[in-house]
Motif scaffolding. Structure first.
Motif, PDB file in Angstrom:
ATOM      1  N   LEU A 250       0.959  -1.108   0.032  1.00  0.00           N
ATOM      2  CA  LEU A 250      -0.116  -0.049  -0.062  1.00  0.00           C
ATOM      3  C   LEU A 250       0.841   1.232   0.092  1.00  0.00           C
ATOM      4  N   ARG A 251       2.130   1.227   0.693  1.00  0.00           N
ATOM      5  CA  ARG A 251       2.836   2.448   0.738  1.00  0.00           C
ATOM      6  C   ARG A 251       3.500   2.646  -0.465  1.00  0.00           C
ATOM      7  N   ARG A 252       3.754   1.632  -1.373  1.00  0.00           N
ATOM      8  CA  ARG A 252       4.210   1.474  -2.647  1.00  0.00           C
ATOM      9  C   ARG A 252       3.328   2.228  -3.783  1.00  0.00           C
ATOM     10  N   GLU A 253       2.087   2.025  -3.572  1.00  0.00           N
ATOM     11  CA  GLU A 253       0.801   2.413  -4.321  1.00  0.00           C
ATOM     12  C   GLU A 253      -0.205   3.176  -3.873  1.00  0.00           C
ATOM     13  N   GLN A 254       0.505   4.510  -3.058  1.00  0.00           N
ATOM     14  CA  GLN A 254      -0.424   5.233  -2.628  1.00  0.00           C
ATOM     15  C   GLN A 254      -1.285   5.877  -3.349  1.00  0.00           C
ATOM     16  N   THR A 255      -2.622   6.026  -3.108  1.00  0.00           N
ATOM     17  CA  THR A 255      -3.661   6.870  -4.101  1.00  0.00           C
ATOM     18  C   THR A 255      -3.142   8.464  -3.789  1.00  0.00           C
ATOM     19  N   LEU A 256      -3.678   8.971  -4.807  1.00  0.00           N
ATOM     20  CA  LEU A 256      -3.422  10.543  -5.182  1.00  0.00           C
ATOM     21  C   LEU A 256      -3.944  11.239  -3.712  1.00  0.00           C
ATOM     22  N   PRO A 257      -4.942  10.869  -3.413  1.00  0.00           N
ATOM     23  CA  PRO A 257      -5.738  11.510  -2.021  1.00  0.00           C
ATOM     24  C   PRO A 257      -4.613  11.476  -0.804  1.00  0.00           C
ATOM     25  N   GLU A 258      -4.288   9.989  -0.674  1.00  0.00           N
ATOM     26  CA  GLU A 258      -3.371   9.801   0.372  1.00  0.00           C
ATOM     27  C   GLU A 258      -1.865  10.455   0.109  1.00  0.00           C
ATOM     28  N   ARG A 259      -1.439  10.664  -0.995  1.00  0.00           N
ATOM     29  CA  ARG A 259      -0.044  11.624  -1.162  1.00  0.00           C
ATOM     30  C   ARG A 259      -0.436  12.873  -0.856  1.00  0.00           C
ATOM     31  N   ARG A 260      -1.625  13.446  -1.237  1.00  0.00           N
ATOM     32  CA  ARG A 260      -2.030  15.041  -0.687  1.00  0.00           C
ATOM     33  C   ARG A 260      -2.152  15.196   0.663  1.00  0.00           C
ATOM     34  N   PHE A 261      -2.640  14.218   1.384  1.00  0.00           N
ATOM     35  CA  PHE A 261      -2.772  14.144   2.871  1.00  0.00           C
ATOM     36  C   PHE A 261      -1.398  14.169   3.364  1.00  0.00           C
ATOM     37  N   TRP A 262      -0.480  13.295   3.071  1.00  0.00           N
ATOM     38  CA  TRP A 262       0.729  13.222   3.639  1.00  0.00           C
ATOM     39  C   TRP A 262       1.481  14.680   3.295  1.00  0.00           C
TER      40      TRP A 262
END
Length: 118
Positions: A11-23
């Motif tokens: 899941l860390r390798r395949e983060q979604t765009l919203p997850e990257r934005r939240f990070w």
């Protein structure tokens, strides 16, 4: 599901765009010294984001979370995590992508001003 650690790595390798934005939204608190983990295993679950020192979990939910099955699963999962002392915040993908300032404001209420943390 594979074991939680292997699944979390995937899941860390395949983060979604919203997850990257939240990070990216968390950067101010991360820079201030709060340690956050992405896609972290806790018991049988893998949570999207966790700050263990604050006992805070943040989940970024897509459409599948809003079916009857998804709602029931999330309730069970939240009960498990709350039973271990965690507070669970949930934001939708749309919240993160279209209302990032509102998500940031909620984080300010929960975590405090990141400038005060450093």
């Amino acid at each position: 599901m594979a074991d939680p650690v292997t699944f979390a790595r995937k899941l860390r390798r395949e983060q979604t765009l919203p997850e990257r934005r939240f990070w990216a939204l968390l950067r101010a608190w991360r820079d201030a010294g709060l340690h956050w983990r992405r896609q972290a295993p806790i018991g049988p679950y893998v949570v999207d984001f966790v700050c263990k020192s604050r006992k805070l979990i943040v989940e970024i939910d897509g459409d599948t979370h809003y079916s009857d099955t998804g709602v029931a699963h999330d309730a069970q999962r939240t009960a498990y995590l709350a039973g271990r002392g965690y507070r669970v915040l949930r934001f939708t993908n749309a919240d993160v992508m279209q209302r990032g300032e509102g998500v940031f404001a909620v984080l300010m209420e929960v975590l405090g001003d990141p400038v005060d943390e450093s």
